[in-house]
Design a protein around this motif. Structure first.
Motif, PDB file in Angstrom:
ATOM      1  N   LEU A   1      -5.529  -4.848 -11.092  1.00 30.94           N
ATOM      2  CA  LEU A   1      -4.341  -5.205 -10.299  1.00 30.94           C
ATOM      3  C   LEU A   1      -4.697  -5.597  -8.866  1.00 30.94           C
ATOM      4  CD1 LEU A   1      -3.316  -2.707  -8.139  1.00 30.94           C
ATOM      5  CD2 LEU A   1      -2.989  -1.561 -10.330  1.00 30.94           C
ATOM      6  N   TYR A   2      -5.858  -5.142  -8.375  1.00 33.15           N
ATOM      7  CA  TYR A   2      -6.222  -5.458  -6.992  1.00 33.15           C
ATOM      8  C   TYR A   2      -6.546  -6.943  -6.796  1.00 33.15           C
ATOM      9  CZ  TYR A   2      -6.264  -0.604  -5.536  1.00 33.15           C
ATOM     10  OH  TYR A   2      -5.878   0.671  -5.222  1.00 33.15           O
ATOM     11  N   VAL A   3      -6.822  -7.666  -7.873  1.00 33.27           N
ATOM     12  CA  VAL A   3      -7.103  -9.093  -7.738  1.00 33.27           C
ATOM     13  C   VAL A   3      -5.820  -9.917  -7.761  1.00 33.27           C
ATOM     14  CG1 VAL A   3      -7.328  -9.742 -10.177  1.00 33.27           C
ATOM     15  CG2 VAL A   3      -8.752 -10.867  -8.483  1.00 33.27           C
ATOM     16  N   LEU A   4      -4.715  -9.330  -8.188  1.00 36.13           N
ATOM     17  CA  LEU A   4      -3.474 -10.075  -8.363  1.00 36.13           C
ATOM     18  C   LEU A   4      -2.892 -10.627  -7.058  1.00 36.13           C
ATOM     19  CD1 LEU A   4      -1.758  -8.014 -11.201  1.00 36.13           C
ATOM     20  CD2 LEU A   4      -3.328  -9.941 -11.345  1.00 36.13           C
ATOM     21  N   PRO A   5      -2.977  -9.912  -5.919  1.00 37.04           N
ATOM     22  CA  PRO A   5      -2.509 -10.531  -4.677  1.00 37.04           C
ATOM     23  C   PRO A   5      -3.255 -11.817  -4.340  1.00 37.04           C
ATOM     24  CG  PRO A   5      -2.751  -8.167  -4.387  1.00 37.04           C
ATOM     25  CD  PRO A   5      -3.348  -8.494  -5.713  1.00 37.04           C
TER      26      PRO A   5
ATOM     27  N   PHE B   1       1.448  -7.068 -10.435  1.00 38.03           N
ATOM     28  CA  PHE B   1       0.984  -6.012  -9.529  1.00 38.03           C
ATOM     29  C   PHE B   1       1.972  -4.854  -9.501  1.00 38.03           C
ATOM     30  CE2 PHE B   1       1.590  -4.080  -5.379  1.00 38.03           C
ATOM     31  CZ  PHE B   1       0.357  -3.474  -5.176  1.00 38.03           C
ATOM     32  N   LEU B   2       3.253  -5.163  -9.339  1.00 32.31           N
ATOM     33  CA  LEU B   2       4.267  -4.110  -9.261  1.00 32.31           C
ATOM     34  C   LEU B   2       4.309  -3.294 -10.554  1.00 32.31           C
ATOM     35  CD1 LEU B   2       7.144  -6.152  -7.576  1.00 32.31           C
ATOM     36  CD2 LEU B   2       5.722  -4.396  -6.482  1.00 32.31           C
ATOM     37  N   ALA B   3       4.233  -3.986 -11.693  1.00 29.50           N
ATOM     38  CA  ALA B   3       4.301  -3.291 -12.982  1.00 29.50           C
ATOM     39  C   ALA B   3       3.070  -2.420 -13.207  1.00 29.50           C
ATOM     40  CB  ALA B   3       4.447  -4.313 -14.110  1.00 29.50           C
ATOM     41  N   LEU B   4       1.884  -2.972 -12.978  1.00 27.23           N
ATOM     42  CA  LEU B   4       0.660  -2.196 -13.189  1.00 27.23           C
ATOM     43  C   LEU B   4       0.545  -1.065 -12.169  1.00 27.23           C
ATOM     44  CD1 LEU B   4      -2.086  -4.843 -14.051  1.00 27.23           C
ATOM     45  CD2 LEU B   4      -1.246  -2.995 -15.514  1.00 27.23           C
ATOM     46  N   GLY B   5       0.970  -1.329 -10.921  1.00 29.42           N
ATOM     47  CA  GLY B   5       0.910  -0.289  -9.891  1.00 29.42           C
ATOM     48  C   GLY B   5       1.745   0.919 -10.257  1.00 29.42           C
ATOM     49  N   PHE B   6       2.878   0.685 -10.918  1.00 24.79           N
ATOM     50  CA  PHE B   6       3.738   1.788 -11.351  1.00 24.79           C
ATOM     51  C   PHE B   6       3.188   2.435 -12.618  1.00 24.79           C
ATOM     52  CE2 PHE B   6       7.438   3.721 -13.387  1.00 24.79           C
ATOM     53  CZ  PHE B   6       8.002   4.411 -12.327  1.00 24.79           C
TER      54      PHE B   6
ATOM     55  N   LEU C   1       3.402   5.686 -19.474  1.00 24.61           N
ATOM     56  CA  LEU C   1       2.100   5.059 -19.716  1.00 24.61           C
ATOM     57  C   LEU C   1       0.983   5.773 -18.973  1.00 24.61           C
ATOM     58  CD1 LEU C   1       3.154   1.292 -19.630  1.00 24.61           C
ATOM     59  CD2 LEU C   1       2.744   2.750 -21.611  1.00 24.61           C
ATOM     60  N   ARG C   2       1.157   5.959 -17.666  1.00 22.09           N
ATOM     61  CA  ARG C   2       0.205   6.702 -16.835  1.00 22.09           C
ATOM     62  C   ARG C   2      -1.247   6.379 -17.212  1.00 22.09           C
ATOM     63  NH1 ARG C   2      -0.023  10.421 -12.828  1.00 22.09           N
ATOM     64  NH2 ARG C   2      -1.320  12.256 -13.069  1.00 22.09           N
ATOM     65  N   PHE C   3      -1.613   5.113 -17.012  1.00 25.66           N
ATOM     66  CA  PHE C   3      -2.931   4.633 -17.413  1.00 25.66           C
ATOM     67  C   PHE C   3      -4.074   5.442 -16.809  1.00 25.66           C
ATOM     68  CE2 PHE C   3      -0.802   0.272 -17.796  1.00 25.66           C
ATOM     69  CZ  PHE C   3      -0.599   0.431 -19.156  1.00 25.66           C
TER      70      PHE C   3
ATOM     71  N   ASN D   1       0.824  -1.208   0.000  1.00 27.97           N
ATOM     72  CA  ASN D   1       0.000   0.000   0.000  1.00 27.97           C
ATOM     73  C   ASN D   1       0.855   1.255   0.000  1.00 27.97           C
ATOM     74  OD1 ASN D   1      -3.047  -0.604   0.279  1.00 27.97           O
ATOM     75  ND2 ASN D   1      -2.110  -2.071   1.674  1.00 27.97           N
ATOM     76  N   VAL D   2       1.969   1.232   0.735  1.00 28.13           N
ATOM     77  CA  VAL D   2       2.891   2.371   0.707  1.00 28.13           C
ATOM     78  C   VAL D   2       3.444   2.549  -0.704  1.00 28.13           C
ATOM     79  CG1 VAL D   2       5.077   3.283   1.583  1.00 28.13           C
ATOM     80  CG2 VAL D   2       3.499   2.133   3.150  1.00 28.13           C
ATOM     81  N   TYR D   3       3.797   1.439  -1.341  1.00 30.60           N
ATOM     82  CA  TYR D   3       4.320   1.494  -2.714  1.00 30.60           C
ATOM     83  C   TYR D   3       3.271   2.026  -3.685  1.00 30.60           C
ATOM     84  CZ  TYR D   3       5.528  -0.289  -7.364  1.00 30.60           C
ATOM     85  OH  TYR D   3       5.761  -0.402  -8.713  1.00 30.60           O
ATOM     86  N   LEU D   4       2.088   1.412  -3.666  1.00 28.43           N
ATOM     87  CA  LEU D   4       1.050   1.762  -4.638  1.00 28.43           C
ATOM     88  C   LEU D   4       0.615   3.214  -4.503  1.00 28.43           C
ATOM     89  CD1 LEU D   4      -0.861   0.642  -6.849  1.00 28.43           C
ATOM     90  CD2 LEU D   4      -2.495   0.144  -5.026  1.00 28.43           C
TER      91      LEU D   4
END
Length: 275
Positions: free
Chosen positions: A142-146, A115-120, A127-129, A52-55
């Motif tokens: 990405l929230y389903v990936l964990p 998750f890490l790739a999509l979160g970034f 890209l900045r989706f 969560n800190v990362y995302l």
């Protein structure tokens, strides 16, 4: 600084990432010992706080200028204050995720890497989706990936395709619903999202449609799970057809999602106990 990082990580949303891990473990486990497998514990610990800190750290770093005028940041969320120390903590949390990728079984590590790739990519250039309508919504699967990582790590096989599809659709709708209160601030800042493109009422219809499809996907696996997930399209329609403020309803969802997640988890645990 610790208090700031705590607010930055959105504590009321911690279980949006850690919750899927719990559900994935509950349905992937064959024995009670599997529930506390080292991989399960490591995934839960990472996705509870560091992820969560990362995302949200990456999100807020690239949204700092926009968030200056966002009223949602006034009381419940922190505006990014920058600084080397904060950036270093966010980076370390990302590195911790990469370390998990290195030690988990391949079937689980691909989901953590995703998750890490999509979160970034969701927040950061090029890209900045989050600034591209529809992609901002789709990328939030990405929230389903964990949960997928936890299931694969414990079960030794991949989760059902319908469960992945249902979870992805659910996350798309939840993200887009959360963007409705930001429609006006985003429009003023020149940010294009699915919500700014559709407007409030059409966005609620989009969310209801995604949630209905998610309920159908889960219902194809288990009718009770489908019935449980059907509460979400009903909520979207209820908000659209009443005078409930979406900005207020938005803050109900951590409790609603926690309750739904608890019921799903108990269903998975019941299967483990009966085995």
């Amino acid at each position: 600084m610790l208090r700031y990082l705590l607010v930055l990580s959105r504590p009321r949303f911690w279980f949006y990432l850690a919750g899927p891990v719990v559900v994935g473990v509950a349905f992937g486990a064959s024995t009670t010992a599997d529930l506390f497998a080292p991989e399960a514990v490591a995934l839960f610990a990472y996705f509870l706080v560091p992820a969560n800190v990362y995302l949200y750290g990456v999100n807020d770093a690239f949204d700092a200028e926009i968030d200056e005028t966002n009223p949602k940041k006034e009381n419940r969320e922190a505006r990014y204050r920058g600084g080397l120390a904060v950036g270093a903590v966010v980076a370390v949390c990302g590195v911790a995720g990469a370390a998990l990728v290195a030690v988990l079984p391949l079937g689980a590590s691909v989901w953590v890497a995703g998750f890490l790739a999509l979160g970034f990519a969701y927040s950061a250039p090029p890209l900045r989706f989050k600034t591209t309508p529809l992609l901002d919504s789709v990328s939030n699967g990405l929230y389903v990936l964990p949960g997928a990582a936890a299931f694969a790590a414990v079960a030794g096989r991949q989760p059902p395709v319908l469960a992945l599809a249902g979870g992805w659709l659910w996350a798309m709708a939840m993200h887009t619903f959360s963007a409705v209160p930001d429609i006006e601030p985003d429009r003023r800042a020149g940010i294009r999202t699915t919500a700014t493109l559709l407007g409030e009422r059409a966005t609620l219809a989009y969310c209801a449609g995604c949630w209905l499809l998610a309920a159908g996907a889960f219902g194809a696996i288990d009718l009770w799970a489908g019935a449980l997930l059907a509460v979400y399209p009903a909520l979207a329609v209820g908000v659209a057809e009443t005078d409930v403020d979406v900005a207020r309803a938005y803050w109900w969802f951590p409790a609603i999602n926690g309750l739904v997640g608890m019921v799903l988890t108990l269903g998975g645990l019941w299967g483990v106990v009966r085995a």
